[in-house]
Motif scaffolding. Structure first.
Motif, PDB file in Angstrom:
ATOM      1  N   THR A 148       0.804  -1.260  -0.023  1.00 47.38           N
ATOM      2  CA  THR A 148      -0.099   0.216  -0.153  1.00 47.38           C
ATOM      3  C   THR A 148       0.765   1.334  -0.061  1.00 47.38           C
ATOM      4  OG1 THR A 148      -1.761  -1.205   1.381  1.00 47.38           O
ATOM      5  CG2 THR A 148      -1.845   1.340   1.326  1.00 47.38           C
ATOM      6  N   ARG A 149       0.501   2.071  -1.146  1.00 47.26           N
ATOM      7  CA  ARG A 149       1.429   3.308  -1.157  1.00 47.26           C
ATOM      8  C   ARG A 149       0.626   4.567  -0.158  1.00 47.26           C
ATOM      9  NH1 ARG A 149       5.614   5.276  -3.454  1.00 47.26           N
ATOM     10  NH2 ARG A 149       5.822   3.579  -4.973  1.00 47.26           N
ATOM     11  N   LEU A 150       1.234   4.897   1.040  1.00 41.57           N
ATOM     12  CA  LEU A 150       0.584   5.762   1.713  1.00 41.57           C
ATOM     13  C   LEU A 150       1.359   7.086   1.666  1.00 41.57           C
ATOM     14  CD1 LEU A 150      -0.894   6.803   4.278  1.00 41.57           C
ATOM     15  CD2 LEU A 150       1.128   6.157   5.709  1.00 41.57           C
ATOM     16  N   THR A 151       0.229   8.037   1.238  1.00 41.32           N
ATOM     17  CA  THR A 151       0.616   9.605   0.887  1.00 41.32           C
ATOM     18  C   THR A 151       0.256  10.345   2.375  1.00 41.32           C
ATOM     19  OG1 THR A 151       0.781   9.161  -1.311  1.00 41.32           O
ATOM     20  CG2 THR A 151       0.584  11.542  -0.611  1.00 41.32           C
ATOM     21  N   VAL A 152       0.811  11.036   2.719  1.00 41.36           N
ATOM     22  CA  VAL A 152       0.453  12.006   3.860  1.00 41.36           C
ATOM     23  C   VAL A 152       0.434  13.485   3.061  1.00 41.36           C
ATOM     24  CG1 VAL A 152       0.633  12.884   6.118  1.00 41.36           C
ATOM     25  CG2 VAL A 152       1.248  10.637   5.609  1.00 41.36           C
ATOM     26  N   ILE A 153      -0.490  13.871   3.513  1.00 39.76           N
ATOM     27  CA  ILE A 153      -0.929  15.371   2.522  1.00 39.76           C
ATOM     28  C   ILE A 153      -0.444  16.451   3.723  1.00 39.76           C
ATOM     29  CG2 ILE A 153      -2.308  16.794   1.190  1.00 39.76           C
ATOM     30  CD1 ILE A 153      -3.785  14.171   0.774  1.00 39.76           C
ATOM     31  N   PRO A 154       0.280  17.332   3.381  1.00 40.78           N
ATOM     32  CA  PRO A 154       0.689  18.466   4.137  1.00 40.78           C
ATOM     33  C   PRO A 154      -0.579  19.089   4.742  1.00 40.78           C
ATOM     34  CG  PRO A 154       2.258  18.554   2.462  1.00 40.78           C
ATOM     35  CD  PRO A 154       1.060  17.471   2.243  1.00 40.78           C
TER      36      PRO A 154
END
Lengths: 115, 109
Positions: B103-109
């Motif tokens: 799973t590619r996790l992206t944390v958005i600022p």
């Protein structure tokens, strides 16, 4: 060395050619693994060495794939008569045996592209 | 046969929000479960293992044998958590790991 080292980092070859990929594990790690990672997939187990012997080669897809570890350290993954479907990142990992925590230490991988 | 399922290929959350990466497994015996992480331009590395019952970088994961799950959780996501996460299983007595598809996790600022 500080970590698992794999060479080459990139290899482009033509269909039908022979390829060798090398892995230098962490010093003192007796267990060595080869995995293959295709695009969008997780690492897929190929073969596991304990010392010089292949303890489990059940993941090798066919007889074009072979791996050796003659002195119990460096390992070479050999692929004969390469096919386009062999294109993937080939990962090597090593593990210290005894007090087994199951942690594998991975190399950066060798990206193989078969044209 | 063993199987590890990660149903989400992509997951995006805002910084500070809770995050849960799902992992389900199929295995008839007693497995060992692991989470591995790959940060951008870095090699795959162990994040945590279920037998240690530890919290690493704020992440925890509990093995639920009834639901055959090993979900990875963090109460407050940070930008540096953006990475590819792989759940992995080791069958009893085996030496190799079976990995999920990640799973590619992206944390958005």
């Amino acid at each position: 060395g500080a970590g698992v080292s794999q060479t080459p980092s990139n290899k482009v070859t033509e269909k039908g050619k022979y390829v060798e990929l090398r892995c230098d594990p962490i010093s003192g790690h007796t267990a060595l693994y080869w995995y293959r990672q295709s695009l969008g997939q997780g690492p897929e187990f190929l073969i596991y060495f304990q010392g010089t012997g292949a303890a489990d080669d059940s993941g090798l897809p066919n007889d074009r794939f072979f791996a050796v570890r003659p002195e119990g350290s460096v390992s070479t993954l050999k692929i004969q008569r390469t096919e386009r479907g062999d294109s993937a990142v080939y990962l090597c990992a090593s593990r210290r045996t005894g007090g087994n925590t199951g942690e594998l230490f991975f190399g950066e991988g060798s990206r193989l592209t078969v044209l | 046969a063993q199987r590890v399922t990660q149903p989400e290929k992509l997951l995006s959350v805002f910084k500070g929000a809770p995050v849960e990466l799902k992992c389900n497994y199929s295995y008839s015996g007693s497995p060992e479960l692991f989470w591995y992480v790959q940060y951008s331009r870095q090699r795959l590395q162990l994040l945590l293992r279920h037998i240690s019952r530890e919290s690493i970088k704020g992440f925890t994961a509990d093995l639920n044998k009834g639901e055959t799950s090993f979900h990875l959780k963090k109460p407050f996501a940070q930008e540096e958590d953006s990475a590819m996460y792989y759940c992995a299983l080791r069958a009893g007595g085996a030496n190799n790991l079976f990995f999920g598809t990640g799973t590619r996790l992206t944390v958005i600022p």
